[in-house]
Design an enzyme around this catalytic site. Structure first.
Site, PDB file in Angstrom:
ATOM      1  N   LEU A  25       0.828  -1.207   0.000  1.00 37.85           N
ATOM      2  CA  LEU A  25       0.000   0.000   0.000  1.00 37.85           C
ATOM      3  C   LEU A  25       0.863   1.257   0.000  1.00 37.85           C
ATOM      4  O   LEU A  25       0.563   2.240  -0.696  1.00 37.85           O
ATOM      5  CB  LEU A  25      -0.937   0.000   1.203  1.00 37.85           C
ATOM      6  CG  LEU A  25      -1.952  -1.144   1.253  1.00 37.85           C
ATOM      7  CD1 LEU A  25      -2.799  -1.053   2.517  1.00 37.85           C
ATOM      8  CD2 LEU A  25      -2.839  -1.139   0.022  1.00 37.85           C
ATOM      9  N   TYR A  26       1.926   1.229   0.778  1.00 36.90           N
ATOM     10  CA  TYR A  26       2.856   2.362   0.801  1.00 36.90           C
ATOM     11  C   TYR A  26       3.455   2.576  -0.590  1.00 36.90           C
ATOM     12  O   TYR A  26       3.498   3.700  -1.103  1.00 36.90           O
ATOM     13  CB  TYR A  26       3.955   2.103   1.827  1.00 36.90           C
ATOM     14  CG  TYR A  26       4.925   3.249   1.988  1.00 36.90           C
ATOM     15  CD1 TYR A  26       4.622   4.318   2.833  1.00 36.90           C
ATOM     16  CD2 TYR A  26       6.127   3.277   1.293  1.00 36.90           C
ATOM     17  CE1 TYR A  26       5.505   5.386   2.973  1.00 36.90           C
ATOM     18  CE2 TYR A  26       7.019   4.331   1.440  1.00 36.90           C
ATOM     19  CZ  TYR A  26       6.702   5.376   2.275  1.00 36.90           C
ATOM     20  OH  TYR A  26       7.583   6.433   2.410  1.00 36.90           O
ATOM     21  N   THR A  27       3.898   1.487  -1.220  1.00 36.43           N
ATOM     22  CA  THR A  27       4.485   1.581  -2.555  1.00 36.43           C
ATOM     23  C   THR A  27       3.471   2.110  -3.562  1.00 36.43           C
ATOM     24  O   THR A  27       3.783   2.977  -4.389  1.00 36.43           O
ATOM     25  CB  THR A  27       5.010   0.206  -3.001  1.00 36.43           C
ATOM     26  OG1 THR A  27       6.015  -0.242  -2.084  1.00 36.43           O
ATOM     27  CG2 THR A  27       5.598   0.269  -4.398  1.00 36.43           C
TER      28      THR A  27
END
Length: 340
Positions: A176-178
């Site tokens: 999700l961060y990526t």
């Protein structure tokens, strides 16, 4: 890429005197460093953060050194909170000049693991996307309006987004961060030309792992012995990206890959392989789009000055001449975009 040494990052500091800077997530880490840097050069800082105690302390620290600052509790995932942040800046200082949508979190939850309740998959948590992408979208959307309030010709106006090395490369266990950081880079590239037409700069900063609370303990253990990116240098990169007056640096990325200097990545270096093929085709369309933008303004002005008959006649002559002068380009584009 071009290396930018630390002693150059504040070369245009005189441009921020009395400017109004909005920073989300400004109470800690990179946001706090950025707020202090701008305030030290005479900017008026508006901080939006959920951490009210630290925000209040930071405002007090800035004021004690002769600077100007204010803060408000702000959850960037909440539209009304974000609107209130911009409204505070206008009410207190009358304008907004630089916006830094800095608020962000690391991976929250386990995206890879599907969880169940009564045998039915349950919705995964999306807090990382909500803060790192939705919050940035809200802030950037509002910036497009508020940066134009009371704007004067030649004013410094800028949006500086916070990306990551994850904007370019996938991080396992941080899906999700990526995804959010890839999206931030894509948004910057999409907004670059529309904002340039409004005399607003935009940039995105891509730090390696920095020495802030956002880096979780497991990641710190994994990175043991590897130099982290200094937070002051990240603050300096944000400052430089916002204040650099060179149009060629607008819409660029700024990398901080490790303990080394800031690197400017020109827009042209975003384009390799398939990306270059797509970019070549898009550029030919953008040339036409820019031309249409110019000529629409030209016709509007001629209409207001000379009236409908002259403009209508002139438009016919102009279009005929333009088609004739650019017949080779038109034929080339037709061959390019019409399937053979």
């Amino acid at each position: 890429m071009t290396a930018i040494p630390d002693d150059i990052l504040f070369a245009y500091a005189d441009r921020v005197k009395d400017k109004v800077v909005i920073i989300t997530g400004g109470a800690n880490g990179i946001g706090k460093e950025t707020a202090l840097r701008f305030a030290s050069y005479g900017a008026k800082v508006v901080i939006g953060d959920l951490d009210v105690a630290r925000s209040t302390k930071l405002v007090s620290d800035i004021e004690q050194t002769g600077g100007q600052a204010t803060s408000i509790k702000c959850d960037v995932t909440q539209w009304d909170d974000t609107v209130a942040l911009f409204q505070l800046a206008i009410a207190k200082y009358g304008q907004v000049d630089i916006v830094v949508p800095n608020a962000g979190i690391s991976e929250a939850g386990d995206f890879e693991t599907v969880k169940f309740k009564d045998g039915i998959p349950i919705k995964p948590g999306m807090l990382t996307i909500e803060v790192n992408l939705l919050g940035v979208l809200y802030t950037t959307h509002l910036a497009q309006h508020y940066l134009l309030v009371n704007q004067k010709h030649g004013d410094l106006k800028a949006i500086v987004l916070i990306g990551s090395m994850a904007s370019w490369s996938g991080i396992p266990k941080a899906e999700l961060y990526t995804a959010s950081k890839h999206a931030v880079l894509g948004m910057m590239r999409s907004l670059h030309i529309p904002l340039e037409l409004k005399c607003i700069r935009i940039a995105v900063i891509h730090p390696f792992f920095a020495d802030t609370a956002i880096v979780p303990i497991p990641a710190r253990l994994f990175l043991a012995g590897i130099p982290l990116t200094p937070v002051p240098r990240i603050g300096g990169a944000i400052f430089y990206a916002a204040t650099n007056p060179d149009p060629a640096t607008n819409g660029c990325a700024w990398l901080l890959p490790d303990n080394g200097p800031v690197f400017l990545v020109p827009k042209e270096e975003f384009k390799l392989g398939v990306y270059k093929m797509i970019d070549d085709r898009v550029n030919s369309l953008l040339v036409g789009a820019k031309g249409l933008h110019y000529y629409s303004r030209l016709l509007r002005d001629l209409w207001s000055i000379a009236g409908k008959p002259i403009v209508t006649t002139g438009l016919g002559v102009f279009l005929a001449k333009t088609v004739w002068d650019n017949k080779e380009l038109i034929l080339h584009n037709a061959r390019t975009y019409i399937p053979q």
